[in-house]
Design a protein around this motif. Structure first.
Motif, PDB file in Angstrom:
ATOM      1  N   LEU A 159       0.927  -1.304  -0.035  1.00 50.86           N
ATOM      2  CA  LEU A 159       0.002   0.176  -0.173  1.00 50.86           C
ATOM      3  C   LEU A 159       0.926   1.324  -0.015  1.00 50.86           C
ATOM      4  O   LEU A 159       1.722   1.341   0.843  1.00 50.86           O
ATOM      5  CB  LEU A 159      -0.656   0.021   1.393  1.00 50.86           C
ATOM      6  N   PRO A 205      -0.379   6.380   2.406  1.00 58.50           N
ATOM      7  CA  PRO A 205      -1.621   5.235   2.497  1.00 58.50           C
ATOM      8  C   PRO A 205      -2.304   5.568   3.922  1.00 58.50           C
ATOM      9  O   PRO A 205      -3.521   5.327   4.256  1.00 58.50           O
ATOM     10  CB  PRO A 205      -1.000   3.678   2.240  1.00 58.50           C
ATOM     11  N   VAL A 237      -7.454   1.224   5.631  1.00 56.43           N
ATOM     12  CA  VAL A 237      -6.173   0.463   5.611  1.00 56.43           C
ATOM     13  C   VAL A 237      -6.134  -0.803   6.660  1.00 56.43           C
ATOM     14  O   VAL A 237      -5.830  -1.906   6.261  1.00 56.43           O
ATOM     15  CB  VAL A 237      -4.868   1.359   5.791  1.00 56.43           C
ATOM     16  N   THR A 275       1.745  -8.340   3.233  1.00 56.66           N
ATOM     17  CA  THR A 275       1.376  -7.141   3.019  1.00 56.66           C
ATOM     18  C   THR A 275       2.723  -6.080   3.480  1.00 56.66           C
ATOM     19  O   THR A 275       3.195  -6.153   4.357  1.00 56.66           O
ATOM     20  CB  THR A 275       0.136  -6.613   3.880  1.00 56.66           C
ATOM     21  N   ILE A 319       3.592  -1.804   3.950  1.00 56.05           N
ATOM     22  CA  ILE A 319       3.191  -0.329   3.726  1.00 56.05           C
ATOM     23  C   ILE A 319       4.290   0.586   3.564  1.00 56.05           C
ATOM     24  O   ILE A 319       5.378   0.620   4.065  1.00 56.05           O
ATOM     25  CB  ILE A 319       2.737   0.045   5.303  1.00 56.05           C
TER      26      ILE A 319
END
Ligand code: SF4
Ligand code: SF4
Length: 316
Positions: free
Chosen positions: A145, A150, A157, A171, A173
């Protein structure tokens, strides 16, 4: 890819979900393996070298590229608000009349007109993410992201990360870290990796180049290291902004004081793609004449980090 950059319908615009300005498949520079990178609009820094200036605003924006314009008047004719006029220097849009309905962009045969910013629900994003699972599994990849920032869209989120966790999807960030610490800690419970930007070490210089000081950012990085979060530090290298030896040494010393994570920095060299986007947004370019450092200077910067025991590499 084209399919993922679809233009929004009027109904999508009304949604309260954050706006996205791009979804990139097969990304290999935003974390481990093959990644799907989702770029959110909205940022609370204002970096002079931003290569995605359309990410700064959280609102939808109209982009126009005169170089692609066929002067066909299709957009003029379709605009119900009479916001567009055709001039000898391409089209002009009256921002007071434009309601960002996107019809001109849908009609434009050459993509000279585009709307940046469309909404997706969590379910719609998960559908897109699920289609990439084979690539994630074979490459140890996942989703990243990015933005903009983000984490300005905290609730959204959090929900997206929770859903990915349930599905076993890695994931990451990509953040500048300028958000409340307690929020960052919540995100750390849900994500596998932070790609954490350090732009300039000196706080006053940071404020000059990004419009915000970095007190909270450096504090947040320290907190992440204290709680054992995984992070990779990324430094955009811009000549005359952060490539001086003092800045590099101070950054290296700060990294050495962090707990846990591998001592490593990813160096991102400046590129001028953002300059064309400023033009498309009809905004003035910054006047700092920014550029990437020479290859010789990049090598010296890598050597300085290495002399402090910090692995440094281009990209990442
Ligand atoms: S986005 Fe809609 S209102 Fe704005 S110029 Fe295009 S057609 Fe007209
Ligand atoms: S529809 Fe596209 S190509 Fe035609 S005048 Fe408008 S911006 Fe130019």
């Amino acid at each position: 890819m084209k399919e993922l950059k679809m233009k929004q319908s009027s109904s999508e615009q009304i949604s309260t979900n954050p706006l996205i300005f791009d979804i990139k498949r097969y990304s290999i520079n935003d974390g481990p393996g093959i990644r799907l990178t989702i770029f959110f609009k909205g940022c609370n820094l204002d970096c002079a070298w931003c290569h995605n200036p359309e990410s700064k605003s959280s609102q939808a924006q109209k982009l126009y590229s005169i170089g692609k314009c066929a002067m066909c008047s299709a957009c003029v004719n379709v605009c119900e608000n009479e916001a567009i006029s055709l001039t000898g220097e391409g089209i002009r849009t009256d921002q007071q009349l434009c309601v960002l309905c996107g019809k001109c962009a849908e009609e434009c045969p050459t993509n000279a007109t585009e709307i940046s910013g469309y909404s997706k629900t969590i379910d719609e994003l998960l559908e897109i993410i699920d289609r990439e699972k084979t690539f994630f599994e074979t490459s140890n990849g996942g989703i990243t992201l990015s933005g903009g920032e983000p984490l300005l869209h905290f609730d959204f989120v959090v929900r997206l990360l929770d859903e990915c966790k349930k599905r076993g999807i890695h994931t990451a960030i990509d953040t500048a870290g300028n958000i409340p610490t307690e929020r960052l800690i919540e995100i750390a419970k849900r994500t596998d990796l932070f790609l954490f930007d350090i732009k300039v070490f000196d706080s006053e210089a940071h404020k000059f180049w990004t419009k915000r000081n970095n007190n909270l950012i450096l504090k947040n990085l320290k907190v992440l290291s204290n709680i054992g979060a995984r992070f990779q530090i990324r430094i955009p290298l811009i000549e005359g902004v952060n490539t001086g030896e003092e800045n590099i040494i101070n950054t290296a010393k700060m990294i050495l004081e962090l707990d846990g994570s591998t001592k490593r920095v990813d160096l991102l060299t400046y590129h001028s793609n953002g300059e064309r986007k400023f033009e498309k947004l009809g905004k003035e370019l910054n006047h700092h004449n920014l550029k990437s450092p020479s290859s010789q200077r990049i090598k010296e910067i890598i050597d300085t980090f290495m002399s402090y025991g910090i692995e440094a590499q281009i990209g990442g």
